[in-house]
Design an enzyme around this catalytic site. Structure first.
Site, short mmCIF file in Angstrom:
data_model
loop_
_atom_site.label_atom_id
_atom_site.label_comp_id
_atom_site.label_asym_id
_atom_site.label_seq_id
_atom_site.Cartn_x
_atom_site.Cartn_y
_atom_site.Cartn_z
N HIS A 250 15.27 29.40 53.11
CA HIS A 250 14.19 28.46 53.39
C HIS A 250 13.34 28.33 52.12
O HIS A 250 12.59 29.23 51.77
CB HIS A 250 13.35 28.97 54.55
CG HIS A 250 12.06 28.23 54.74
ND1 HIS A 250 12.03 26.97 55.28
CD2 HIS A 250 10.79 28.55 54.45
CE1 HIS A 250 10.77 26.56 55.32
NE2 HIS A 250 10.00 27.50 54.82
N ASP A 252 10.38 26.57 50.30
CA ASP A 252 9.21 25.71 50.46
C ASP A 252 9.16 24.72 49.31
O ASP A 252 9.18 25.10 48.13
CB ASP A 252 7.94 26.55 50.48
CG ASP A 252 7.79 27.33 51.77
OD1 ASP A 252 7.96 26.72 52.84
OD2 ASP A 252 7.52 28.54 51.72
N ASP A 362 9.83 26.84 60.01
CA ASP A 362 8.54 27.36 59.56
C ASP A 362 7.38 26.37 59.70
O ASP A 362 6.32 26.59 59.13
CB ASP A 362 8.66 27.79 58.08
CG ASP A 362 7.49 28.65 57.62
OD1 ASP A 362 6.96 29.42 58.45
OD2 ASP A 362 7.09 28.54 56.46
N HIS A 566 5.47 21.03 55.06
CA HIS A 566 4.58 21.82 55.92
C HIS A 566 3.67 22.80 55.18
O HIS A 566 2.95 23.56 55.85
CB HIS A 566 5.40 22.56 56.99
CG HIS A 566 6.34 23.59 56.46
ND1 HIS A 566 7.70 23.41 56.43
CD2 HIS A 566 6.14 24.82 55.94
CE1 HIS A 566 8.28 24.48 55.92
NE2 HIS A 566 7.35 25.36 55.62
#
Length: 1002
Positions: A250, A252, A362, A566
């Site tokens: 994951h 970001d 997330d 996000h």
């Protein structure tokens, strides 16, 4: 076990590399931003010694490394071992490196727990390492302000020292023994303390130490493995869970690093994945976010081609189908649609694949509109683990159906390890067994392993753990798998899964609805401008043959969708990220204004009698201008304020307001209903200031207990009449709040201009109302949501800050009040009692806050907001929300008839554009906005050959909503509550306008 662990740490682990050789090191420090390999390889490098400091914050240093693999090391075990000065245990949050061959091919990445590079067979070699001196911004659970998040304040002192750079020979047998010990040692901590399996493992580990020679680990490793073999061969119970292990990272798109660094993190991670895939045939890696693949294609085309081949071979699986893993609370419905449209089109065009799952592990809560949007985009499944972070209530299911506001359902899974960064260690797998809530009914769960957030992905140690736990007593069964196979197996074994209805509210990170308000304004404004640009460009294409700006619009959408990631739109990134975001929003606004001006000019700007007209991009007629049309506007004047004794009075016949010397509303009367809206003795329109000192996660969280510290701002420096407004001015240190109150068309409107210089404070606007309500209604994407506003249960109490888009509504049977806004997302609505014990409902809008981490200057400076209040129902609230977001635009020229009109105001046109395939077809997106089953006729002002219902990717689908279509005329619709419908009009041709018609789209 103390003896075993000491032996492992100080004897086995150091023996993995049994021989080392020095290398020659030279370095070149980049003066500014990172440069590509082709430029770096041409620079002059200076000799560099181990132990020397390198890397100013956010800087880049290239290391030129050369050496020789000895002839006696044949067999592929030679590795370059690198320690850039790694600290702590946060891979992806500190120094990282990308390793290149001299021809520019990327080999793999260097990271704290993945610090080796494979070397060729014996002979000389040369490698270049692009080392990033990313500062450690996050010190876990401290959240103290740091200057490191802004390159301008981070300083120039080097952050790291080069600890190790050498050629080493890896002893594969010792390494394998270390993995055996690690797998078994982990089980010791999670198995029942008095159980026989734990005792068996402890005994075997103790015997391993006994039979090995601490002075000759390499020579006795085989003995240790022989002792451990029987306990490693003991099979798992038949009832064990089956963990589908999927490699993952994951990444970001921005967070504690800027977007430009994420571009490099993506390359590093995919390089690691490709290196692993060549060594482990069963390895599968799932990666979402089309934006990240697009960065790779742009900046590392050779690596991207290797990724393309890996996708074709099934090693890399593009998942999620979205442009980025976006926030889902705050983006508009159309923005969420475009996340899928752009994401799925990229995956289809570049890889020929279409994923069936939504992949958002997330994000900070999940809108109840998402199931319908996802299904309309072709998705069947949904994955997240974030609700495991809930601080009050545990979600009751792990595998279930999630039902949205229109009734659409997605099969949903929460990986019960409660992390997307698993190492497949015993602790994660034990948690999986412990927390999986469908035990007994089902056995299939998903395990996402690999370093994430800052990237890096899986390691060879994780794959070794998976191999040993394939069928190991004391552990769930682990099998290498891919997401699609997992979801199909999990769905098949739960033919009647439990159902969760409505939003999945995250009981944490509620402050993300408020932090960095300028980014939120930029988002809302960009969404409105994109609607305008597409509408007027499509109208100009049909009416005048003007070229449609496909490329410009796509590029702008890509920027806006990236900024909805996000950790960007929620305001939880470092200063650098938000500075970039604000600049991007300013650029987007300028580009979209230019596109709008070009389209309006093509529609006749500059023509006519010289009197200006107004363009109405909204879905409702406004001040005499038809929806989606252009014509003369006649806005009613605002009620003239007057002073009566010590009060300021506003009255337009539809609403009567009185404001006192404290700047608060002390009387608000609806003369039509003969009703006072304020509880007796309670003021409205009150600014309230609260302490805002979260327990942790500063920019993310607000805590309910901080409401105990609030105080009303009721001592303004001035209250007076300025033109058509009552203007209230507050000063508090350097903070200046100017509030202009107007009344028009029965709506009381507040315009705020705030120069904000608070620290750890939260500003709210409160409206106590004389209304007995037990629920509030909040606009979300393509509809609205009812929420309880009492605190009967722990679930109700935990929902103390909630998201709404353009409006909220509270009411009792037959009467209600609507509050709309132009940029606010956070709301706080509770029922209670007034001074006399009478029931009342208080609506508070959260305007601003000032967290100090990760950006110590968050929200400082100027902000503007508009808020309106009026008596009315949900249809009024819907209209008010659009009016505030899409005000009339004054333009020169004459009237332009809308392309279409809709007969029922409950059916709202959300988007008018040309088709993505550039065929020239017109695409219209509508939804039912009032929560009723609604019938409507769409009357077009252009001819067309065929009208089709489509999915979000504009492919024809069957739809019961389309009841009939008359070519070139009307389309009859019947929509379920909140149903979303996309219509595609093939071969549209504009009719000769019959003059301006003040018709309505809705």
């Amino acid at each position: 076990m103390q003896r075993v662990r000491r032996f492992t740490k100080f004897r086995i682990r150091p023996a993995v590399y049994r021989d080392t050789r020095p290398v020659r090191i030279a370095a070149w420090a980049v003066e500014g931003e990172p440069v590509p390999f082709a430029e770096a390889v041409q620079e002059q490098y200076e000799p560099f010694a181990l132990g020397r400091a390198w890397g100013r914050p956010w800087g880049t240093t290239w290391f030129d490394v050369s050496g020789e693999v000895p002839a006696e090391w044949a067999g592929g075990q030679a590795e370059l071992v690198v320690d850039l000065g790694f600290t702590g245990d946060q891979p992806g949050f500190q120094a990282e490196g990308t390793v290149y061959r001299p021809d520019g091919e990327i080999v793999k990445a260097i990271e704290p727990y993945n610090s080796w590079v494979p070397l060729p067979e014996p002979g000389p070699f040369r490698l270049l390492i692009e080392a990033a001196a990313n500062p450690i911004v996050q010190v876990p659970y401290e959240y103290e302000p740091t200057a490191m998040g802004d390159k301008a304040t981070a300083g120039e002192e080097p952050l790291y020292r080069l600890k190790e750079l050498c050629v080493a020979s890896r002893d594969r047998q010792v390494w394998d023994l270390l993995q055996d010990v690690t797998a078994l040692d982990g089980l010791v901590d999670v198995l029942p303390e008095q159980g026989s399996r734990r005792a068996e493992i402890v005994y075997a580990l103790e015997r391993m130490v006994d039979v090995m020679d601490p002075e000759d680990i390499a020579g006795t490793a085989a003995r240790g493995q022989e002792v451990l073999a029987p306990v490693l061969a003991s099979r798992a119970a038949d009832s064990s869970l089956i963990v589908s292990a999927v490699g993952h990272a994951h990444i970001d798109c921005a967070w504690l690093w800027p977007v430009r660094e994420t571009v490099r993190k993506v390359a590093r991670t995919f390089a690691n994945v490709l290196d692993l895939s060549g060594r482990h045939p069963e390895f599968v890696f799932a990666a979402s976010s089309a934006q990240q693949y697009a960065w790779l294609k742009e900046t590392q085309p050779r690596l991207f081609e290797r990724v393309r081949r890996a996708v074709a071979e099934g090693v890399i699986r593009p998942v999620g189908g979205m442009w980025v893993e976006s926030d889902t609370n705050m983006p508009s419905g159309e923005a969420l649609v475009r996340q899928f449209v752009l994401g799925k089109r990229f995956f289809a065009e570049e890889f020929g694949v279409e994923s069936e799952e939504v992949w958002l592990p997330d994000s900070f809560g999940y809108t109840a509109a998402l199931p319908q949007i996802a299904r309309a985009a072709g998705a069947r499944y949904f994955l997240t683990q974030k609700p495991s972070w809930n601080e009050t209530n545990a979600m009751p299911h792990s595998s279930f159906h999630w039902e949205g506001i229109d009734g659409s359902r997605l099969f949903t899974h929460f990986p019960p390890a409660e992390t997307y960064n698993s190492d497949l260690g015993a602790a994660d797998l034990a948690r999986t067994e412990r927390t999986y809530r469908q035990k007994g009914a089902a056995r299939h769960v998903l395990g996402l392993y690999g370093w994430g957030d800052g990237g890096g992905g899986p390691t060879r140690e994780m794959l070794a753990a998976a191999e040993r736990k394939r069928d190991l007593d004391g552990s769930p069964r682990v099998r290498m798998d891919d997401p699609d196979s997992f979801f199909r197996a999990a769905e098949a074994e739960l033919p009647a899964p439990p159902v969760w209805v409505g939003e999945m509210y995250l009981e944490l990170h509620r402050g993300t609805l408020i932090s960095h308000a300028r980014s939120k304004r930029g988002n809302r404004h960009s969404e409105a401008l994109l609607r305008e640009a597409e509408l007027w460009a499509a109208t100009a294409a049909l009416r005048s043959g003007a070229p449609y700006p496909y490329d410009e619009l796509r590029r702008i959408w890509e920027t806006v969708l990236l900024l909805q990631f996000h950790d960007i739109l929620p305001g939880t990134s470092i200063a650098w990220v938000h500075q970039d975001a604000e600049r991007d929003y300013d650029r987007v606004a300028g580009e979209l204004d230019s596109l709008v001006a070009t389209a309006l000019d093509a529609l006749g700007g500059g023509e006519g009698d010289g009197a200006p007209v107004a363009a109405n991009a909204g879905p409702y007629p406004l001040h005499g201008v038809p929806a989606a049309g252009i014509g003369p506007a006649s806005p009613p004047p605002a009620a003239a304020p007057r002073q009566v004794n010590d009060r300021f009075v506003l009255d337009d016949g539809l609403l009567h307001a009185e404001i006192d010397g404290r700047g608060t509303v002390v009387s608000l009367v609806d003369p039509v209903a003969d009703r006072q809206l304020l509880p007796q003795g309670v003021a409205g329109g009150v600014l309230q200031l609260f302490r805002d000192t979260p327990r942790e996660w500063d920019a993310w969280d607000i805590n309910d207990e901080d409401k105990r510290s609030g105080r009303d701002l009721v001592e303004p420096v001035s209250v007076g009449i300025v033109d058509d407004a009552v203007v209230v001015r507050h000063e508090r240190g350097e903070t200046v709040i100017t509030m202009s109150v107007r009344l028009s068309e029965g709506k009381l409107t507040y315009a705020f201009d705030i120069d904000w210089h608070e620290s750890q404070k939260l500003l709210k606007l409160a409206f106590p109302l004389d209304i007995r309500a037990d629920r509030s209604t909040s606009e979300i994407q393509f509809g609205h949501l009812h929420r309880p506003i009492h605190q009967n249960t722990s679930w109700d109490a935990a929902r103390f800050e909630t998201v709404a888009h353009r409006w909220v509504h509270v009411g009792e049977p037959g009467y209600g009040v609507a509050l709309a806004n132009d940029v606010v997302y956070g709301h706080d609505i509770r029922n209670g009692q007034g001074p006399g014990g009478r029931p009342m409902t208080t609506v508070r809008l959260s305007l601003l806050r000032a967290p100090r981490y990760p950006d110590p200057a968050a929200d400082q400076g100027r902000h503007t907001f508009s808020v309106s209040l009026r008596p009315g129902g949900i249809p009024d609230a819907v209209a008010d929300g659009y009016t505030l977001q899409l005000p009339l635009r004054t333009v020169p020229g004459g009237a332009v008839e809308p392309l279409l009109e809709v007969s029922d105001p409950a059916v709202v046109v959300e988007s008018v554009k040309l088709a993505e395939d550039r065929s020239g077809d017109l695409v219209v997106r509508l939804y039912e906005a009032h929560g009723n089953r609604s019938r409507a006729n769409v009357r077009t002002r252009f001819s067309w050959r065929e009208a089709l219902a489509t999915d979000l990717l504009e492919r024809a689908v069957e739809s019961e909503a389309v009841r009939g279509a008359e070519p070139g005329g009307e389309v009859a619709l019947e929509l379920r509550p909140f149903e979303l419908l996309t219509l595609r009009f093939r071969d549209p041709v504009a009719e000769e306008p019959a003059g301006a018609r003040h018709t309505s789209m809705s």
